[in-house]
Design a protein around this motif. Structure first.
Motif, PDB file in Angstrom:
ATOM      1  N   PHE A 161       0.843  -1.191   0.000  1.00  0.00           N
ATOM      2  CA  PHE A 161       0.000   0.000   0.000  1.00  0.00           C
ATOM      3  C   PHE A 161       0.884   1.248   0.000  1.00  0.00           C
ATOM      4  O   PHE A 161       2.059   1.194   0.379  1.00  0.00           O
ATOM      5  CB  PHE A 161      -0.911   0.025   1.225  1.00  0.00           C
ATOM      6  N   PRO A 162       0.332   2.391  -0.415  1.00  0.00           N
ATOM      7  CA  PRO A 162       1.110   3.637  -0.383  1.00  0.00           C
ATOM      8  C   PRO A 162       1.645   3.922   1.016  1.00  0.00           C
ATOM      9  O   PRO A 162       0.930   3.751   2.016  1.00  0.00           O
ATOM     10  CB  PRO A 162       0.090   4.696  -0.831  1.00  0.00           C
ATOM     11  N   LEU A 163       2.889   4.367   1.091  1.00  0.00           N
ATOM     12  CA  LEU A 163       3.539   4.572   2.383  1.00  0.00           C
ATOM     13  C   LEU A 163       3.115   5.882   3.035  1.00  0.00           C
ATOM     14  O   LEU A 163       2.880   6.881   2.366  1.00  0.00           O
ATOM     15  CB  LEU A 163       5.053   4.560   2.227  1.00  0.00           C
ATOM     16  N   THR A 164       3.064   5.845   4.345  1.00  0.00           N
ATOM     17  CA  THR A 164       2.928   7.053   5.150  1.00  0.00           C
ATOM     18  C   THR A 164       4.307   7.635   5.436  1.00  0.00           C
ATOM     19  O   THR A 164       4.511   8.843   5.361  1.00  0.00           O
ATOM     20  CB  THR A 164       2.223   6.731   6.479  1.00  0.00           C
ATOM     21  N   ALA A 165       5.256   6.760   5.777  1.00  0.00           N
ATOM     22  CA  ALA A 165       6.636   7.172   6.050  1.00  0.00           C
ATOM     23  C   ALA A 165       7.532   5.945   5.958  1.00  0.00           C
ATOM     24  O   ALA A 165       7.071   4.810   6.122  1.00  0.00           O
ATOM     25  CB  ALA A 165       6.749   7.824   7.421  1.00  0.00           C
ATOM     26  N   GLN A 166       8.808   6.196   5.718  1.00  0.00           N
ATOM     27  CA  GLN A 166       9.767   5.106   5.561  1.00  0.00           C
ATOM     28  C   GLN A 166      10.586   4.910   6.831  1.00  0.00           C
ATOM     29  O   GLN A 166      11.036   5.872   7.455  1.00  0.00           O
ATOM     30  CB  GLN A 166      10.714   5.390   4.385  1.00  0.00           C
ATOM     31  N   SER A 167      10.768   3.654   7.208  1.00  0.00           N
ATOM     32  CA  SER A 167      11.696   3.251   8.280  1.00  0.00           C
ATOM     33  C   SER A 167      11.469   4.013   9.579  1.00  0.00           C
ATOM     34  O   SER A 167      12.417   4.528  10.190  1.00  0.00           O
ATOM     35  CB  SER A 167      13.149   3.446   7.810  1.00  0.00           C
ATOM     36  N   VAL A 168      10.208   4.088  10.010  1.00  0.00           N
ATOM     37  CA  VAL A 168       9.890   4.866  11.215  1.00  0.00           C
ATOM     38  C   VAL A 168       9.387   4.005  12.371  1.00  0.00           C
ATOM     39  O   VAL A 168       9.494   4.395  13.531  1.00  0.00           O
ATOM     40  CB  VAL A 168       8.835   5.953  10.909  1.00  0.00           C
ATOM     41  N   VAL A 169       8.823   2.835  12.094  1.00  0.00           N
ATOM     42  CA  VAL A 169       8.214   2.024  13.148  1.00  0.00           C
ATOM     43  C   VAL A 169       9.299   1.314  13.951  1.00  0.00           C
ATOM     44  O   VAL A 169      10.195   0.680  13.384  1.00  0.00           O
ATOM     45  CB  VAL A 169       7.247   0.978  12.546  1.00  0.00           C
ATOM     46  N   SER A 170       9.227   1.435  15.273  1.00  0.00           N
ATOM     47  CA  SER A 170      10.203   0.765  16.132  1.00  0.00           C
ATOM     48  C   SER A 170       9.623  -0.444  16.860  1.00  0.00           C
ATOM     49  O   SER A 170      10.374  -1.311  17.313  1.00  0.00           O
ATOM     50  CB  SER A 170      10.780   1.750  17.154  1.00  0.00           C
ATOM     51  N   ARG A 171       8.289  -0.511  16.971  1.00  0.00           N
ATOM     52  CA  ARG A 171       7.671  -1.647  17.664  1.00  0.00           C
ATOM     53  C   ARG A 171       6.264  -1.869  17.139  1.00  0.00           C
ATOM     54  O   ARG A 171       5.569  -0.917  16.785  1.00  0.00           O
ATOM     55  CB  ARG A 171       7.649  -1.423  19.173  1.00  0.00           C
ATOM     56  N   ILE A 172       5.844  -3.138  17.104  1.00  0.00           N
ATOM     57  CA  ILE A 172       4.519  -3.526  16.637  1.00  0.00           C
ATOM     58  C   ILE A 172       3.822  -4.330  17.731  1.00  0.00           C
ATOM     59  O   ILE A 172       4.407  -5.274  18.285  1.00  0.00           O
ATOM     60  CB  ILE A 172       4.606  -4.399  15.360  1.00  0.00           C
ATOM     61  N   TYR A 173       2.583  -3.936  18.033  1.00  0.00           N
ATOM     62  CA  TYR A 173       1.746  -4.674  18.987  1.00  0.00           C
ATOM     63  C   TYR A 173       0.566  -5.272  18.230  1.00  0.00           C
ATOM     64  O   TYR A 173      -0.165  -4.552  17.546  1.00  0.00           O
ATOM     65  CB  TYR A 173       1.211  -3.739  20.079  1.00  0.00           C
ATOM     66  N   THR A 174       0.376  -6.578  18.365  1.00  0.00           N
ATOM     67  CA  THR A 174      -0.805  -7.230  17.817  1.00  0.00           C
ATOM     68  C   THR A 174      -1.429  -8.090  18.912  1.00  0.00           C
ATOM     69  O   THR A 174      -0.898  -8.186  20.020  1.00  0.00           O
ATOM     70  CB  THR A 174      -0.469  -8.110  16.596  1.00  0.00           C
ATOM     71  N   GLU A 175      -2.531  -8.752  18.581  1.00  0.00           N
ATOM     72  CA  GLU A 175      -3.174  -9.637  19.550  1.00  0.00           C
ATOM     73  C   GLU A 175      -2.354 -10.891  19.815  1.00  0.00           C
ATOM     74  O   GLU A 175      -2.613 -11.620  20.790  1.00  0.00           O
ATOM     75  CB  GLU A 175      -4.582 -10.013  19.082  1.00  0.00           C
ATOM     76  N   LEU A 176      -1.331 -11.137  18.974  1.00  0.00           N
ATOM     77  CA  LEU A 176      -0.518 -12.337  19.122  1.00  0.00           C
ATOM     78  C   LEU A 176       0.834 -12.086  19.761  1.00  0.00           C
ATOM     79  O   LEU A 176       1.365 -12.964  20.451  1.00  0.00           O
ATOM     80  CB  LEU A 176      -0.296 -12.995  17.754  1.00  0.00           C
ATOM     81  N   ALA A 177       1.407 -10.921  19.527  1.00  0.00           N
ATOM     82  CA  ALA A 177       2.799 -10.724  19.932  1.00  0.00           C
ATOM     83  C   ALA A 177       3.178  -9.249  19.975  1.00  0.00           C
ATOM     84  O   ALA A 177       2.449  -8.382  19.481  1.00  0.00           O
ATOM     85  CB  ALA A 177       3.728 -11.459  18.949  1.00  0.00           C
ATOM     86  N   VAL A 178       4.344  -9.011  20.566  1.00  0.00           N
ATOM     87  CA  VAL A 178       5.019  -7.722  20.502  1.00  0.00           C
ATOM     88  C   VAL A 178       6.312  -7.949  19.731  1.00  0.00           C
ATOM     89  O   VAL A 178       7.094  -8.858  20.063  1.00  0.00           O
ATOM     90  CB  VAL A 178       5.326  -7.165  21.903  1.00  0.00           C
TER      91      VAL A 178
END
Length: 209
Positions: A161-178
C-alpha cells in the motif's frame, strides 16, 4: 473483536514509561488511555489540540464537544490543556512527543508504515496528521491486528500500500505478539497461549528470537 482491540491496547499501555508524552492515533490506539496503569502518569496528546486526555467518559461525564482527533468522546485529567491544533502540530513537528501510537494497514520489516489508504480505496485520499507523527515523534509504535479479515499478513517484507513514512516504526503490537523492529523483526513477547510457530505462520517475513 472489541476484546482483541482492548487486549492490544492494554499490552501497549503497560510499556509506556512514567512521564511520557504520547499521541494516540485513530483506531486501536485511542483505547490506550482506558488501560494506562492508574499509578503511572502518562500525558496523552491529541492533534486536534488536547494535552492530558483521560479515559473514555461514562454517560454522566459525556461532553459532546470534548472529542479527540478520531471524533471519539474523551475526558480530561486534572491539569489538562486545550489549545489550537496548530500548536498541537508544533509539538509534534518540534520533537516533543515521546511516543506516537498509530494504527496501520501494513508494516514492513524495515519499519516502513502504510496506514492511510489501501490500493482498493476509491475515496479521495487524505493522509492527515499521520505523516507528521510518523516522522516527528521520537518513537513510533504500531497497534494493529496481526492479519487482515481474510487472514493475510499485515507484517510484510515490503508494504504494497502507499507509504505514510519510511523506516519509522520501532515496535509492533498485535493480539498475538510484541515485535521490535531492529535490523529485522525480533519477537519481544508472545501473548498468553500463543506459540512462536503460530505467530511466524501469520507473519510475512521471518522473525528473529
Amino acid at each position: 473483536m472489541t476484546d482483541i482491540r482492548n487486549r492490544i491496547a492494554r499490552r501497549a499501555a503497560a510499556d509506556l514509561p512514567e512521564g511520557a508524552y504520547v499521541n494516540l492515533g485513530i483506531g486501536i490506539p485511542t483505547l490506550v488511555a482506558d488501560h494506562c496503569p492508574i499509578d503511572r502518569e502518562v500525558i496523552f496528546h491529541s492533534e486536534n489540540g488536547l494535552l492530558g486526555v483521560g479515559p473514555e467518559p461514562t454517560s454522566e461525564q459525556l461532553d459532546p464537544e470534548l472529542i479527540n482527533a478520531g471524533k471519539r468522546a474523551v475526558t480530561l485529567v486534572p491539569g489538562a490543556a486545550i489549545f489550537h491544533h496548530n500548536d498541537a502540530f508544533m509539538m509534534i513537528r518540534g520533537g516533543h512527543i515521546d511516543y506516537a501510537l498509530l494504527g496501520a494497514f501494513q508494516v514492513a520489516e524495515n519499519g516502513d508504515l502504510a496506514n492511510w489508504i489501501t490500493n482498493g480505496n476509491t475515496r479521495a485520499p487524505a493522509v492527515g496528521g499521520a505523516m507528521d507523527l510518523a516522522v516527528g515523534a521520537r518513537n513510533v509504535w504500531v497497534l494493529m491486528e496481526h492479519t487482515t479479515r481474510e487472514g493475510a499478513p499485515r507484517i510484510l517484507e515490503r508494504c504494497t500500500f502507499p507509504l505514510t513514512a519510511q523506516s519509522v516504526v520501532s515496535r509492533i503490537y498485535t493480539e498475538l505478539a510484541v515485535i521490535d523492529v531492529e535490523n529485522g523483526l525480533r519477537l519481544r513477547d508472545l501473548s498468553p497461549g500463543v506459540g512462536f510457530d503460530q505467530v511466524q505462520a501469520l507473519t510475512g517475513v521471518p522473525l528473529l528470537r
